[in-house]
Design a protein around this motif. Structure first.
Motif, PDB file in Angstrom:
ATOM      1  N   LYS A 240       0.830  -1.200   0.000  1.00 21.32           N
ATOM      2  CA  LYS A 240       0.000   0.000   0.000  1.00 21.32           C
ATOM      3  C   LYS A 240       0.866   1.253   0.000  1.00 21.32           C
ATOM      4  CE  LYS A 240      -2.561   1.033   3.646  1.00 21.32           C
ATOM      5  NZ  LYS A 240      -3.735   1.048   4.581  1.00 21.32           N
ATOM      6  N   ALA A 241       1.940   1.224   0.781  1.00 17.45           N
ATOM      7  CA  ALA A 241       2.831   2.377   0.828  1.00 17.45           C
ATOM      8  C   ALA A 241       3.442   2.656  -0.535  1.00 17.45           C
ATOM      9  CB  ALA A 241       3.934   2.150   1.862  1.00 17.45           C
ATOM     10  N   GLU A 242       3.816   1.612  -1.258  1.00 16.43           N
ATOM     11  CA  GLU A 242       4.386   1.803  -2.597  1.00 16.43           C
ATOM     12  C   GLU A 242       3.374   2.449  -3.536  1.00 16.43           C
ATOM     13  OE1 GLU A 242       5.653  -2.057  -3.758  1.00 16.43           O
ATOM     14  OE2 GLU A 242       7.487  -2.008  -2.554  1.00 16.43           O
ATOM     15  N   GLN A 268      -5.630  13.328   8.361  1.00 17.15           N
ATOM     16  CA  GLN A 268      -4.551  13.341   9.353  1.00 17.15           C
ATOM     17  C   GLN A 268      -3.936  11.950   9.514  1.00 17.15           C
ATOM     18  OE1 GLN A 268      -3.243  16.079  10.974  1.00 17.15           O
ATOM     19  NE2 GLN A 268      -1.667  14.568  11.517  1.00 17.15           N
ATOM     20  N   HIS A 269      -4.780  10.934   9.481  1.00 19.68           N
ATOM     21  CA  HIS A 269      -4.286   9.550   9.539  1.00 19.68           C
ATOM     22  C   HIS A 269      -3.399   9.253   8.329  1.00 19.68           C
ATOM     23  CE1 HIS A 269      -5.271   4.986   9.848  1.00 19.68           C
ATOM     24  NE2 HIS A 269      -4.109   5.277  10.387  1.00 19.68           N
ATOM     25  N   PHE A 270      -3.823   9.725   7.173  1.00 17.41           N
ATOM     26  CA  PHE A 270      -3.047   9.565   5.940  1.00 17.41           C
ATOM     27  C   PHE A 270      -1.708  10.292   6.053  1.00 17.41           C
ATOM     28  CE2 PHE A 270      -2.424  11.466   1.537  1.00 17.41           C
ATOM     29  CZ  PHE A 270      -1.782  10.342   1.024  1.00 17.41           C
ATOM     30  N   SER A 271      -1.739  11.492   6.593  1.00 19.50           N
ATOM     31  CA  SER A 271      -0.509  12.259   6.753  1.00 19.50           C
ATOM     32  C   SER A 271       0.439  11.591   7.748  1.00 19.50           C
ATOM     33  CB  SER A 271      -0.839  13.686   7.223  1.00 19.50           C
ATOM     34  OG  SER A 271       0.344  14.458   7.350  1.00 19.50           O
ATOM     35  N   ASP A 272      -0.114  11.050   8.831  1.00 16.11           N
ATOM     36  CA  ASP A 272       0.719  10.341   9.811  1.00 16.11           C
ATOM     37  C   ASP A 272       1.368   9.111   9.182  1.00 16.11           C
ATOM     38  OD1 ASP A 272       0.024  12.193  11.716  1.00 16.11           O
ATOM     39  OD2 ASP A 272      -1.528  10.937  12.644  1.00 16.11           O
ATOM     40  N   PHE A 273       0.616   8.403   8.349  1.00 15.16           N
ATOM     41  CA  PHE A 273       1.150   7.228   7.663  1.00 15.16           C
ATOM     42  C   PHE A 273       2.351   7.616   6.796  1.00 15.16           C
ATOM     43  CE2 PHE A 273       1.289   4.502   3.901  1.00 15.16           C
ATOM     44  CZ  PHE A 273       1.259   3.229   4.445  1.00 15.16           C
ATOM     45  N   CYS A 274       2.215   8.683   6.042  1.00 17.52           N
ATOM     46  CA  CYS A 274       3.307   9.128   5.167  1.00 17.52           C
ATOM     47  C   CYS A 274       4.526   9.570   5.984  1.00 17.52           C
ATOM     48  CB  CYS A 274       2.842  10.265   4.268  1.00 17.52           C
ATOM     49  SG  CYS A 274       1.652   9.757   2.995  1.00 17.52           S
ATOM     50  N   TYR A 277       6.137   6.416   7.500  1.00 16.04           N
ATOM     51  CA  TYR A 277       6.699   5.470   6.545  1.00 16.04           C
ATOM     52  C   TYR A 277       7.747   6.095   5.643  1.00 16.04           C
ATOM     53  CZ  TYR A 277       6.768   1.122   3.980  1.00 16.04           C
ATOM     54  OH  TYR A 277       7.162  -0.070   3.450  1.00 16.04           O
ATOM     55  N   PHE A 278       7.531   7.335   5.224  1.00 15.21           N
ATOM     56  CA  PHE A 278       8.448   7.990   4.289  1.00 15.21           C
ATOM     57  C   PHE A 278       9.252   9.119   4.920  1.00 15.21           C
ATOM     58  CE2 PHE A 278       4.655   6.809   1.640  1.00 15.21           C
ATOM     59  CZ  PHE A 278       5.212   5.655   1.118  1.00 15.21           C
ATOM     60  N   GLY A 279       8.864   9.549   6.114  1.00 13.20           N
ATOM     61  CA  GLY A 279       9.580  10.642   6.752  1.00 13.20           C
ATOM     62  C   GLY A 279       9.187  12.002   6.241  1.00 13.20           C
ATOM     63  N   ALA A 280       8.036  12.104   5.576  1.00 15.88           N
ATOM     64  CA  ALA A 280       7.592  13.397   5.031  1.00 15.88           C
ATOM     65  C   ALA A 280       6.075  13.413   4.920  1.00 15.88           C
ATOM     66  CB  ALA A 280       8.221  13.641   3.663  1.00 15.88           C
ATOM     67  N   ARG A 281       5.494  14.617   4.937  1.00 13.36           N
ATOM     68  CA  ARG A 281       4.062  14.767   4.764  1.00 13.36           C
ATOM     69  C   ARG A 281       3.687  14.578   3.289  1.00 13.36           C
ATOM     70  NH1 ARG A 281       3.172  20.609   7.077  1.00 13.36           N
ATOM     71  NH2 ARG A 281       4.914  20.861   5.629  1.00 13.36           N
ATOM     72  N   PRO A 282       2.424  14.246   2.998  1.00 16.17           N
ATOM     73  CA  PRO A 282       2.000  14.072   1.596  1.00 16.17           C
ATOM     74  C   PRO A 282       2.307  15.283   0.725  1.00 16.17           C
ATOM     75  CG  PRO A 282       0.307  13.280   3.092  1.00 16.17           C
ATOM     76  CD  PRO A 282       1.341  13.952   3.945  1.00 16.17           C
ATOM     77  N   THR A 283       2.103  16.489   1.263  1.00 20.80           N
ATOM     78  CA  THR A 283       2.369  17.684   0.460  1.00 20.80           C
ATOM     79  C   THR A 283       3.847  17.803   0.110  1.00 20.80           C
ATOM     80  OG1 THR A 283       2.475  18.936   2.533  1.00 20.80           O
ATOM     81  CG2 THR A 283       0.391  18.991   1.315  1.00 20.80           C
ATOM     82  N   ASP A 284       4.723  17.430   1.049  1.00 19.51           N
ATOM     83  CA  ASP A 284       6.159  17.473   0.770  1.00 19.51           C
ATOM     84  C   ASP A 284       6.549  16.445  -0.280  1.00 19.51           C
ATOM     85  OD1 ASP A 284       6.477  19.465   2.651  1.00 19.51           O
ATOM     86  OD2 ASP A 284       6.883  18.054   4.281  1.00 19.51           O
ATOM     87  N   LEU A 285       5.951  15.265  -0.192  1.00 19.04           N
ATOM     88  CA  LEU A 285       6.236  14.225  -1.186  1.00 19.04           C
ATOM     89  C   LEU A 285       5.791  14.673  -2.577  1.00 19.04           C
ATOM     90  CD1 LEU A 285       5.069  11.078   0.830  1.00 19.04           C
ATOM     91  CD2 LEU A 285       7.430  11.676   0.253  1.00 19.04           C
ATOM     92  N   ARG A 286       4.627  15.299  -2.634  1.00 18.66           N
ATOM     93  CA  ARG A 286       4.110  15.754  -3.934  1.00 18.66           C
ATOM     94  C   ARG A 286       4.969  16.882  -4.506  1.00 18.66           C
ATOM     95  NH1 ARG A 286      -1.979  15.778  -5.660  1.00 18.66           N
ATOM     96  NH2 ARG A 286      -1.212  13.685  -6.086  1.00 18.66           N
ATOM     97  N   ASN A 287       5.437  17.747  -3.661  1.00 21.13           N
ATOM     98  CA  ASN A 287       6.261  18.864  -4.127  1.00 21.13           C
ATOM     99  C   ASN A 287       7.710  18.477  -4.375  1.00 21.13           C
ATOM    100  OD1 ASN A 287       4.035  20.563  -3.932  1.00 21.13           O
ATOM    101  ND2 ASN A 287       4.504  21.151  -1.812  1.00 21.13           N
ATOM    102  N   CYS A 288       8.021  17.197  -4.125  1.00 25.37           N
ATOM    103  CA  CYS A 288       9.380  16.689  -4.394  1.00 25.37           C
ATOM    104  C   CYS A 288      10.441  17.529  -3.698  1.00 25.37           C
ATOM    105  CB  CYS A 288       9.664  16.646  -5.884  1.00 25.37           C
ATOM    106  SG  CYS A 288       8.541  15.595  -6.827  1.00 25.37           S
ATOM    107  N   GLN A 289      10.252  17.808  -2.419  1.00 26.88           N
ATOM    108  CA  GLN A 289      11.210  18.634  -1.689  1.00 26.88           C
ATOM    109  C   GLN A 289      12.401  17.772  -1.279  1.00 26.88           C
ATOM    110  OE1 GLN A 289       9.297  20.611   1.541  1.00 26.88           O
ATOM    111  NE2 GLN A 289       8.062  21.932   0.226  1.00 26.88           N
TER     112      GLN A 289
END
Length: 313
Positions: A240-242, A268-274, A277-289
């Protein structure tokens, strides 16, 4: 200095007389074993609970079972399945390396995580499979052979080279090629893996997935761990994370829509998961920071999922 183990090496036909009915390679109990044959050599053997991959470095041999005969030339490798009586013959000088392959190897390296088994590639009527190996795999095999020839082939070093070999196998070949080559060792695992791949996402959790496969939860967990080498909950969360990471980074779908699609109770649950698992919030992952975020996500694929993530997700 740690002494290297001794190896049963085929040199000529009379060797069969010196070691009658010796179980070549299985008797050695080693990850790798060299095979050298001169013209007219013939060897009879029997694999035990482990299979054997014979990689031809030079020359040619013919592998034979009770109902099949398969020539193998330099630059190709052949799989001899477990519990198989076989004969190896060489018309001329031949050099090969034999590598043990176990059921644990299949789940631990060759079909790890999201590497699929392609049932259309299976041919249950054939005991032998051959596959060409290129420069990358050939380099690992040649280096291992060099270690052995120089007296450096300790069991620990050979085990490391075996793991490297298996990791490259799963990377170099397509799922179709790998499935076809290893088909004789997959057995009943093929249908189980196929059903898991087809139903895990819709099922959503371990108990429902077990029900879909017609198994008790405890029986399913035991079988899953034996086939995949990890708990089903961990495997499902990693898959699921992938998928989540792929959709977040791809753009196009609103983040709240992704959270809903993958069954998170709230954003918020989704953001906590990211973050966990990834060490970043969904918005950060999307913005490729930072490329480090993607690198961390990839590196964590095989790490245990934090227990705080709800099993119903």
């Amino acid at each position: 200095m740690i002494a290297s183990p001794s190896y049963p090496t085929i040199t000529d036909a009379p060797a069969q007389e010196r070691f009658p009915r010796m179980r070549f390679y299985d008797a050695a109990r080693l990850p790798w074993c060299p095979l050298a044959m001169s013209g007219g050599s013939r060897w009879e053997g029997q694999t035990a609970t482990d299979g054997m991959i014979v990689a031809m470095m030079s020359g040619e041999i013919t592998a034979t079972t009770s109902n099949e005969r398969q020539p193998v030339r330099g630059g190709r490798m052949i799989l001899i399945p477990p519990d198989t009586a076989y004969t190896l013959e060489s018309p001329g000088p031949a050099q090969a390396m034999a590598c043990t392959i176990t059921s644990d190897s299949l789940s631990g390296y060759l079909f790890r995580a999201n590497q699929p088994i392609v049932t259309a590639s299976l041919d249950p009527l054939s005991a032998f499979r051959t596959l060409p190996f290129g420069r990358q795999l050939g380099g690992v095999i040649a280096q291992t052979q060099s270690y052995i020839n120089r007296g450096l082939g300790t069991e620990t070093l050979l085990a490391i080279k075996q793991q490297e070999f298996f990791c490259l196998l799963s990377s170099v070949y397509t799922p179709e090629e790998l499935t076809a080559f290893l088909a004789p060792m997959l057995g009943g695992e093929v249908e189980f893996r196929t059903l898991v791949s087809e139903h895990w996402f819709e099922a959503g959790n371990v108990q429902r997935l077990a029900n879909r496969l017609g198994l008790s939860t405890s029986g399913f967990i035991k079988k899953f761990h034996r086939v995949y080498g990890q708990p089903p909950y961990q495997w499902m969360q990693e898959r699921k994370a992938e998928l989540v990471l792929r959709e977040v980074r791809a753009g196009g779908t609103p983040l709240k829509g992704i959270a809903h699609r993958y069954g998170f109770r709230s954003y918020q649950h989704f953001s906590d998961f990211c973050k966990r698992y990834f060490g970043a919030r969904p918005t950060d992952l999307r913005n490729c920071q930072g490329e480090a975020t993607a690198a961390r996500a990839k590196a964590r694929r095989h790490n245990p999922i934090p227990s705080k993530i709800n099993n119903s997700v």
